[in-house]
Design an enzyme around this catalytic site. Structure first.
Site, PDB file in Angstrom:
ATOM      1  N   GLY A  45      71.711  76.231 -33.001  1.00  5.74           N
ATOM      2  CA  GLY A  45      71.745  77.036 -34.221  1.00  5.74           C
ATOM      3  C   GLY A  45      71.167  78.408 -33.974  1.00  5.74           C
ATOM      4  N   THR A  97      70.211  82.408 -34.628  1.00  4.65           N
ATOM      5  CA  THR A  97      71.076  83.522 -35.007  1.00  4.65           C
ATOM      6  C   THR A  97      72.455  83.406 -34.377  1.00  4.65           C
ATOM      7  OG1 THR A  97      69.143  84.966 -35.247  1.00  4.65           O
ATOM      8  CG2 THR A  97      71.292  86.022 -35.043  1.00  4.65           C
ATOM      9  N   ALA A  98      72.508  83.107 -33.077  1.00  2.22           N
ATOM     10  CA  ALA A  98      73.798  83.048 -32.381  1.00  2.22           C
ATOM     11  C   ALA A  98      74.681  81.943 -32.951  1.00  2.22           C
ATOM     12  CB  ALA A  98      73.580  82.843 -30.889  1.00  2.22           C
ATOM     13  N   GLU A 156      65.158  90.852 -34.646  1.00  2.00           N
ATOM     14  CA  GLU A 156      65.037  91.184 -36.057  1.00  2.00           C
ATOM     15  C   GLU A 156      65.390  92.633 -36.363  1.00  2.00           C
ATOM     16  OE1 GLU A 156      62.111  87.840 -37.745  1.00  2.00           O
ATOM     17  OE2 GLU A 156      61.099  89.727 -37.298  1.00  2.00           O
ATOM     18  N   ALA A 157      65.658  93.410 -35.334  1.00  2.00           N
ATOM     19  CA  ALA A 157      66.120  94.787 -35.521  1.00  2.00           C
ATOM     20  C   ALA A 157      67.573  94.851 -35.071  1.00  2.00           C
ATOM     21  CB  ALA A 157      65.265  95.758 -34.717  1.00  2.00           C
ATOM     22  N   LYS A 181      67.158 100.617 -41.300  1.00  2.00           N
ATOM     23  CA  LYS A 181      66.801 101.173 -39.995  1.00  2.00           C
ATOM     24  C   LYS A 181      67.724 102.342 -39.687  1.00  2.00           C
ATOM     25  CE  LYS A 181      66.780 100.056 -35.085  1.00  2.00           C
ATOM     26  NZ  LYS A 181      66.975  99.013 -34.057  1.00  2.00           N
ATOM     27  N   THR A 213      69.972  95.425 -29.081  1.00  2.00           N
ATOM     28  CA  THR A 213      71.365  95.081 -28.810  1.00  2.00           C
ATOM     29  C   THR A 213      71.631  93.580 -28.795  1.00  2.00           C
ATOM     30  OG1 THR A 213      70.847  95.277 -26.444  1.00  2.00           O
ATOM     31  CG2 THR A 213      71.876  97.179 -27.519  1.00  2.00           C
ATOM     32  N   ILE A 221      71.642  91.120 -31.093  1.00  2.00           N
ATOM     33  CA  ILE A 221      72.578  90.622 -32.110  1.00  2.00           C
ATOM     34  C   ILE A 221      73.947  91.267 -31.935  1.00  2.00           C
ATOM     35  CG2 ILE A 221      73.053  90.646 -34.599  1.00  2.00           C
ATOM     36  CD1 ILE A 221      70.088  90.111 -35.045  1.00  2.00           C
TER      37      ILE A 221
END
Length: 502
Positions: A21, A23-24, A57-58, A86, A346, A348
């Site tokens: 699971g 983020t990816a 998170e960025a 951002k 980079t 995400i």
């Protein structure tokens, strides 16, 4: 002639299984279910007992394209993830100690004809009436002033800071609405077909088998499918990127969030600061060859602001990429496929690009030409991002520690050397169509770290000094006026997307 009826490698793809699971995994589930959920059976397998890395998170502006593709509402997303805006990244102590510049997401000035703005600015600087390059970029000036507002016609470029765990939960709800199913449990084994080597099922610790026709490996650095099972090798980039360790934590916010990420260089690595609505994400990335874990921890904890919400957790990594991110009937996303330290946020983006390329080449039946195309595109993108990150280290003037002195002796990729030398000599930016970082990103970082071109394009001499000065002044005044009219970043966000109640 092979019997395609019994050959698993020619079986139509109807069942997609996502291993892992975070983020990816949930980005993959969200996109595949939203785009192909009506024709595919989609299952995601994850265990609540296995933690995720918990960083990333960025973001950068490309995430907005991903959200548009799958119809995610911005207000709903920002409220659910405690997100902030951002406008860029503040690089502190990179060129030298006490030096700062911002790599923003905006465009500086405007081109004239086929000639880039930087050439006119360079002539204006020579003539003595051009101010700092940052004065000609709205996003950069707004970031410095802690201001933000949405502008008509997409008039401002931005990305987000967000809570990664809340984002995964948000995407899970989204995916399940579009038909994806979640299975709780640990993977005990990966089953393959003896004849083709294709993956056929995930064997769970409870004895269940999750069968599939196509598998997406989101198991992080473990790479259970692409690496451990299919044996795809890993290309190590640690001779260019020395950092191999990190500590991450969360602290309470002591002030309103600024609309930029901070990347603060230290003596053996760097620290990040990511301000959210409700807290701050913090981390230190370092080279274990140059500083001990205890020394890094002491430096990190001594620099934090606010109360520590969660004790720092360690992360070990090796920079580099899988030799193929798609092998047989398996695609690796996220940390299973590659890792480039998050200096330019980079992580995400690379997950997203892997997903988009997969959807563009999604197989009815797994075929080698689609695999080759996917791997070639991902390979190009990863190398561009790698070069951009390596550039920050290479252009530093720091020599105040063994880490920086060793970096100064490092041989950089030839592709990066060409870009820097071309800009230094001519003011021209070498740019590959479609690559992530645009010309203005290369210019802002190169000039931010001391590379000022020796020459400019002769087109800049084709206009009179008075006309050039008007051209530069008009842009600067326009940028300054728009930035000053914007409200404070957090004042705007509080009215735009109030944070949900705890």
């Amino acid at each position: 002639m092979s019997n395609h009826t019994n050959d698993i490698s020619h079986r139509p793809v109807k069942r997609v299984v996502i291993a892992g699971g975070g983020t990816a995994g949930w980005m993959a589930a969200a996109a595949v279910s939203r785009v192909l959920g009506k024709v595919l059976d989609i299952t995601l397998v994850e265990s609540e007992e296995i933690g995720t890395v918990g960083v990333g998170e960025a973001t950068i502006p490309t995430l907005m394209s991903f959200h548009r593709m799958i119809d995610i509402d911005e207000r709903e997303y920002m409220a659910a993830t405690q997100g902030t805006v951002k406008l860029g990244i503040s690089f502190e102590n990179w060129l030298d100690t006490e030096h700062r510049y911002i790599h923003s997401f905006g465009f500086s000035g405007k081109d004239r004809g086929a000639t880039g703005f930087q050439h006119f600015w360079l002539r204006g600087r020579k003539e003595g009436f051009a101010s700092g390059y940052e004065d000609y970029c709205l996003e950069l000036k707004a970031a410095l002033a802690d201001r933000f507002a949405h502008l008509p016609h997409g008039g401002i470029n931005y990305a987000y800071h967000m809570d990664a765990s809340l984002y995964a939960k948000f995407l899970r709800r989204f995916s399940e609405r579009h038909g994806a199913k979640r299975v709780e449990g640990k993977i005990a084994d990966v089953v393959t077909d003896a004849a083709s080597g294709f993956i056929t099922a995930l064997k769970m610790e409870n004895g269940d088998a999750i069968e599939g026709d196509f598998f997406i490996d989101c198991t992080g650095f473990r790479a259970l499918l692409i690496g451990k099972t299919l044996g795809v090798g890993f290309t190590d980039w640690s001779h260019w990127l020395f950092n191999d360790s990190a500590l991450a934590t969360q602290t309470t916010a002591v002030r309103d969030a600024v609309p930029y990420t901070r990347a603060i260089a230290g003596k053996a690595g760097w620290q990040w600061r990511i301000p959210l609505q409700h807290r701050v994400g913090n981390g230190i990335v370092y080279s274990s060859r140059h500083v001990s874990d205890d020394e890094a921890r002491e430096e990190f904890l001594g620099s934090l602001e606010g109360d520590v919400i969660k004790q720092p957790w360690p992360i070990r990594f090796k920079p580099g990429q899988r030799q193929q991110c798609w092998e047989k009937n398996c695609v690796a996303l996220g940390l299973a496929g590659s890792f480039i330290e998050p200096l330019e946020s980079t992580t995400i983006h690379l997950i997203q690009r892997g997903i988009v390329h997969l959807l563009q080449n999604f197989p009815q039946v797994v075929a080698q030409p689609a695999i080759d195309e996917y791997n070639a595109r991902l390979d190009e993108e990863l190398q561009h991002v790698r070069d951009f990150v390596v550039m920050h280290y290479h252009l530093s003037n720091r020599r105040d520690s063994p880490y920086w002195r060793e970096i100064a002796e490092m041989e950089i990729p030839s592709t990066l050397r060409h870009r820097i030398e071309l800009f230094r000599e001519t003011g021209t930016v070498f740019h590959v169509p479609g690559e992530l970082f645009g010309e203005n990103s290369w210019i802002q970082v190169m000039m931010g770290q001391g590379v000022v071109p020796k020459r400019y394009h002769p087109t800049a001499d084709a206009i009179s000094p008075a006309e050039l000065q008007r051209f530069l002044d008009d842009i600067r005044h326009h940028v300054q006026g728009n930035a000053q009219r914007m409200p404070a970043h957090m004042d705007y966000l509080r009215s735009y997307c109030p944070a949900p109640k705890p």
